[in-house]
Each structure stands twice: as C-alpha cells, then as structure tokens.
Design a protein around this motif. Structure first.
Motif, PDB file in Angstrom:
ATOM      1  N   VAL A  15       0.943  -1.085   0.045  1.00 53.93           N
ATOM      2  CA  VAL A  15       0.082   0.072   0.102  1.00 53.93           C
ATOM      3  C   VAL A  15       0.934   1.031  -0.038  1.00 53.93           C
ATOM      4  O   VAL A  15       0.630   2.090  -0.818  1.00 53.93           O
ATOM      5  N   ALA A  16       1.779   1.282   0.873  1.00 47.34           N
ATOM      6  CA  ALA A  16       2.619   2.480   1.111  1.00 47.34           C
ATOM      7  C   ALA A  16       3.605   2.650  -0.282  1.00 47.34           C
ATOM      8  O   ALA A  16       3.656   3.843  -0.669  1.00 47.34           O
ATOM      9  N   THR A  78      10.997  -1.842  -1.607  1.00 47.36           N
ATOM     10  CA  THR A  78      11.663  -0.993  -0.657  1.00 47.36           C
ATOM     11  C   THR A  78      10.723  -0.625   0.346  1.00 47.36           C
ATOM     12  O   THR A  78      11.147  -0.830   1.606  1.00 47.36           O
ATOM     13  N   TYR A  79       9.582  -0.338  -0.018  1.00 48.27           N
ATOM     14  CA  TYR A  79       8.683  -0.106   1.308  1.00 48.27           C
ATOM     15  C   TYR A  79       8.261  -1.598   2.177  1.00 48.27           C
ATOM     16  O   TYR A  79       8.175  -1.431   3.114  1.00 48.27           O
ATOM     17  N   ILE A  80       8.342  -2.709   1.430  1.00 48.14           N
ATOM     18  CA  ILE A  80       8.072  -3.834   2.129  1.00 48.14           C
ATOM     19  C   ILE A  80       9.248  -4.050   3.166  1.00 48.14           C
ATOM     20  O   ILE A  80       9.117  -4.554   4.127  1.00 48.14           O
ATOM     21  N   ILE A 107       1.432   6.049  13.093  1.00 50.17           N
ATOM     22  CA  ILE A 107       1.743   7.390  12.226  1.00 50.17           C
ATOM     23  C   ILE A 107       2.804   7.847  12.767  1.00 50.17           C
ATOM     24  O   ILE A 107       3.639   8.352  11.972  1.00 50.17           O
ATOM     25  N   ILE A 108       2.978   7.900  14.009  1.00 52.57           N
ATOM     26  CA  ILE A 108       4.238   8.660  14.786  1.00 52.57           C
ATOM     27  C   ILE A 108       5.202   7.756  14.388  1.00 52.57           C
ATOM     28  O   ILE A 108       6.492   8.199  13.929  1.00 52.57           O
ATOM     29  N   LEU A 214       3.051   4.020   5.441  1.00 56.41           N
ATOM     30  CA  LEU A 214       3.627   2.784   5.979  1.00 56.41           C
ATOM     31  C   LEU A 214       3.467   2.646   7.425  1.00 56.41           C
ATOM     32  O   LEU A 214       3.040   1.390   7.893  1.00 56.41           O
ATOM     33  N   GLY A 215       3.714   3.475   8.364  1.00 60.66           N
ATOM     34  CA  GLY A 215       3.428   3.389   9.816  1.00 60.66           C
ATOM     35  C   GLY A 215       2.391   3.122  10.172  1.00 60.66           C
ATOM     36  O   GLY A 215       1.885   2.174  10.944  1.00 60.66           O
TER      37      GLY A 215
END
Lengths: 227, 71
Positions: A15-16, A78-80, A107-108, A214-215
């Motif tokens: 997703v990210a 990369t994001y995975i 999110i943080i 991602l977070g």
C-alpha cells in the motif's frame, strides 16, 4: 500467530509503496527526467555566452512503460523492506512493554522512520538529480548505512527511554551529521540549482507521505482483529 | 510514559477489549521478529544497495527518488 507480523509488513509495504510511487510519478519522476536533459547535454544551463538562463519544462513521464513499471516495483520492494524493519521494531518495543501499538501511534512510528531513514541521511547526502557527480559511491554508502543505523537507534531512544540515557539518542542522531558525509572538493552539477532543489524537496516530501502511510498501515494491519 | 503491563504482557484495557488479538500478539517470540529484520535487510540490500548493473539499471529512478546513494 507470528505469520501476521510478516503478512502485515507485506500488505503495508504494498500500500505505502503504491502511494509513494503514485506521488513520485506526479512530482519526482518528471523532475528527474527534466534533469536528464542537462545530464545528456540536450539542454545546457550556462550556454557559451555565460548566460545562466535555460528553458524550463519537463518532458512529462514519456512513454517508457518498462522503466516506470520497474520504479513501481522497486518502490514496493523497498517499502516492504522498510515495513519488515518497522514492524520488527514495533513488535520488539511492545514485547518489552515500552508501549502499545495502535494504528494512530503507527503514524508517529512512520514519521520517526522518515526522520531516521530519509531526512537524517539526506541532510548529509541530499537526493541527487541525475547529472551530478558525488564522492566515491562506497564511501557514501558506508556513511549512509551508518547514519540510518545511528539515527534509527537515536530516534527510538528519544521516544522510549527516560532520564539522562535518552540524551544518548540525541548524540546518536547528531554524530553522523557532525562527522559529515563524504563530499567532493569541487561542484559538478550541470542542472539549474532551482531544478535540483525542487527535486530534493519533492523527494523528501513524497518519502514523508510514504513513511507516514507505511507506519499507519503496518500498525493497522498488525493490530486489526481476526486477520 | 511507559505503560504498565502484567506478566503476560497485556495491559488492562487490552485484556478487557481485545482478548483474541492480544493473545495472538503476546505469543510473539523472537523468531518472527528476527525473520522480519533479516527479510527487511535483504529486500533493502537488493533495492537500494547492490551495485550489480542489472539491478542498478532497473532500480535507478526509484533510488534517486528515495535518495539512496546510487552511482
């Protein structure tokens, strides 16, 4: 059920990665392709009479579908990868009783990842528009890797440790910057400085969105009921 | 602020409302965390660090966009 940790990282990374790729195609890639005009010499910033004026305008995305498909693919990979590391840190932190992970706190976490993995290394080694020559790539990679490890640890210590020991986190964040990234003693850039600056801010801005997503999604998939 | 946990690693709030989830997550051992770390490092090595020219060509735009030291 440990598999959930791994599947959450993959889902969140996809997703990210897709969101980041979409934003890159709007902001970053057209700027990068415009930079390639100067890298290839098709446009020259300082023409023979010394005039610093050069035409503005990106070729857009062009028609190179294969190239862009690779960009999407590597964004997802990369994001995975980041997702695996982020969730490993989240799980470890929760297991040790420091915090409870929620989608909102994710999110943080994502923003913390952005600071440690994108912003801190970019302070010493800014995102590079094609056409610019940097120091020896091995030396830059070594500084970059050291900086993300130190910064990641530093951000985590500031977030979760209490008392004077949290200050070690500040030192870890600051040290790579004061040590300094390897730099050449000459400038080589052929593209207009405005274009290069725009590329850097687009790159960091899209990465900030990517990391925040991602977070959030990593924590959301992981903490979701009956998945 | 550090959240107090009981020996099972669950907080009161979660024990009341999220029994199923909490149990699955409290079971977590070091193995999946270690596996996730390793998998993450391997993926990032391929996408951001390896200098093999095939990989490098394909990953080029994304490496520039992500500020990975490229070439």
């Amino acid at each position: 059920m440990s598999a959930k940790l791994l599947t959450s990282a993959v889902f969140a990374g996809v997703v990210a990665g897709l969101i980041a790729a979409l934003l890159q195609f709007y902001f970053v890639i057209p700027t990068l392709l415009e930079g390639e005009f100067f890298e290839s010499g098709e446009r020259i910033h300082f023409v023979t009479d010394g005039s610093p004026q050069s035409e503005r305008g990106s070729p857009g995305l062009g028609g190179d579908f294969g190239r862009h498909a690779m960009t999407v693919g590597f964004n997802i990979v990369t994001y995975i990868g980041f997702g695996f590391l982020l969730l490993a840190a989240m799980a470890m932190t929760e297991m040790k009783g420091f915090t409870t992970i929620t989608a909102r706190s994710g999110i943080i976490w994502g923003l913390g990842g952005f600071i440690a993995i994108q912003l801190a290394p970019a302070m010493g080694l800014p995102p590079v528009l094609p056409g610019t020559i940097g120091a020896e790539v091995e030396a830059r990679q070594a500084w970059w890797l050291g900086t993300l490890i130190a910064s990641g640890l530093g951000v985590w210590m500031i977030a979760f440790l209490r008392g004077p020991i949290a200050l070690v986190g500040v030192v870890l964040l600051a040290a790579p910057q004061f040590i300094g990234a390897p730099q050449l003693d000459t400038y080589w850039g052929v593209a207009p400085p405005e274009l290069s600056a725009q590329f850097v801010s687009y790159s960091l801005g899209t990465a900030a969105v990517g990391w925040t997503c991602l977070g959030f999604f990593a924590a959301w998939f992981w903490t979701r009921d009956n998945a | 602020m550090r959240i107090e946990t009981d020996p099972s690693g669950m907080t009161g709030h979660r024990r009341r409302h999220m029994t199923t989830t909490t149990q699955t997550r409290a079971d977590l051992s070091l193995m999946p965390i270690a596996f996730a770390t390793l998998a993450g490092l391997m993926l990032l090595f391929a996408s951001g660090y390896a200098q093999a020219s095939v990989l490098h060509g394909a990953a080029h735009d994304q490496r520039h966009a992500m500020a990975f030291p490229c070439h």
